[in-house]
Design an enzyme around this catalytic site. Structure first.
Site, PDB file in Angstrom:
ATOM      1  CE  LYS A  73      -3.858   1.964   0.119  1.00 28.29           C
ATOM      2  NZ  LYS A  73      -5.035   1.623  -1.038  1.00 28.29           N
ATOM      3  CB  SER A 119      -3.444  -1.034  -3.764  1.00 26.40           C
ATOM      4  OG  SER A 119      -4.533  -0.346  -3.580  1.00 26.40           O
TER       5      SER A 119
END
Length: 351
Positions: free
Chosen positions: A153, A223
């Protein structure tokens, strides 16, 4: 003889704040202190203004604080287009009295905050590479060849952050907030590739990021989100230092309908194992075609191409595995070949 053992739970979610299923796991005996990571699929748009990710993150932070638990990696991926089901994948590990055997290993790490002027640049690649190495050490994985999936992330730029940095005289890689997501994902994926020995750090320049797509990782899934300024990293692989019934393998789809690679990866896993999780990347092929036929994912001005790709690849995977609670993340810059992407499959062997 003590060993580490992993557990995985897929939990349905009725909304970004619905943590009731995870609370039920705790009530049934799972110790909150054993949880090391939660991967979430939330029903936002997956773009810059997808606050469902932050909403979910805050809900889980509140839950774990109630149990006095800190440091759980919370990686929320927005976008459940098509028939993808919003859900949480909970990863836990604990020391058990059992002999070591080759089994699923889980490692986590968190990098320092990334100076925003380094986003999408070589500095981000190197920062993430060190974070992936740390997560490998945490997992007890020595051989990069034993790594099958690296979930990262990473941060993005907002107009508010951009204005503040430019006021300080900083020069950014982009002023486009959506573009910043791709640059951050791409640099993070290249960082994983460097850590795994897939690419030499010396060969990567700033201009290569989101440009030289022949450079990619076969294991990275990244992401971007507005809810953090650092990188949360989860490494999944196989290790002889662990024990238990869970096993992982992965495939690299050469395009969005490459079911052959997926079936081959599933065939390398125990035939009698039942599905524990499927983790995948998806992107619209930048050539504008899939096996010679034109697609319109990149021509749609109303819906982001990443949203089309999640729905498309999610449908392909659902047809193979017969489930819809799949972790399919959009935006696959340097994550597999252009138009394709890595897919990890985790199964639990029957005792």
């Amino acid at each position: 003889m003590p060993s580490l053992r992993a557990q995985i739970f897929r939990v349905a979610a009725n909304g970004p704040d619905d943590i009731s299923g995870v609370e039920a796991l705790f009530a049934s005996g799972l110790s909150p202190k054993d949880v090391v990571a939660v991967l979430g699929k939330t029903e936002g748009n997956g773009c810059v203004n997808d606050f469902s990710r932050g909403y979910a993150t805050r809900s889980f932070e509140t839950l774990f604080q109630k149990y006095g638990v800190e440091g759980v990696s919370l990686v929320m991926s927005g976008g459940t287009e098509g028939a993808l089901s919003p859900h949480w994948t909970v990863f836990a590990r604990a020391v058990v009295q059992a002999p070591t055997e080759r089994a699923l290993a889980i490692g986590v790490a968190r990098t320092p905050s990334l100076p925003a002027e380094h986003l999408g640049r070589r500095e981000q690649v190197l920062l993430v590479a060190e974070g992936v190495r740390e997560a490998m050490r945490d997992a007890g994985i020595d051989d990069p060849g034993d790594v099958h999936f690296v979930q990262i992330k990473c941060p993005l730029l907002t107009l508010n952050r951009i204005a503040g940095l430019e006021a300080e005289g900083k020069i950014l890689a982009t002023r486009d907030t959506l573009r910043s997501m791709g640059l951050s994902r791409g640099a993070s994926a290249l960082g994983a590739a460097v850590a795994l020995g897939e690419i030499s750090a010396e060969t990567i320049n700033d201009t290569d990021i989101c440009s030289r797509y022949e450079l990619f990782s076969r294991c990275a899934s990244t992401s971007a989100g507005v809810e953090l300024t650092d990188h949360e990293i989860i490494v999944l692989g196989m290790s002889d230092k662990w024990s238990g019934p869970l096993a992982i393998d992965h495939a690299v789809m050469r395009d969005a309908i490459d079911t052959t690679a997926i079936r081959e990866a599933r065939g390398r896993l125990p035939a009698n194992g039942h599905l524990a999780a499927v983790l995948a990347k998806a992107e619209p092929d930048p050539s504008g075609k899939v096996r010679g036929k034109r697609h319109t994912m990149l021509d749609d001005s109303d819906i982001s191409g990443t949203r089309h790709a999640r729905a498309f690849v999610g449908g392909v995977l659902a047809g193979i595995f017969g489930v819809t609670d799949l972790f399919v993340s959009g935006g696959a810059e340097h994550q597999g070949p252009p138009g394709g992407g890595p897919v990890a499959i985790i199964v639990e062997k029957e005792h």
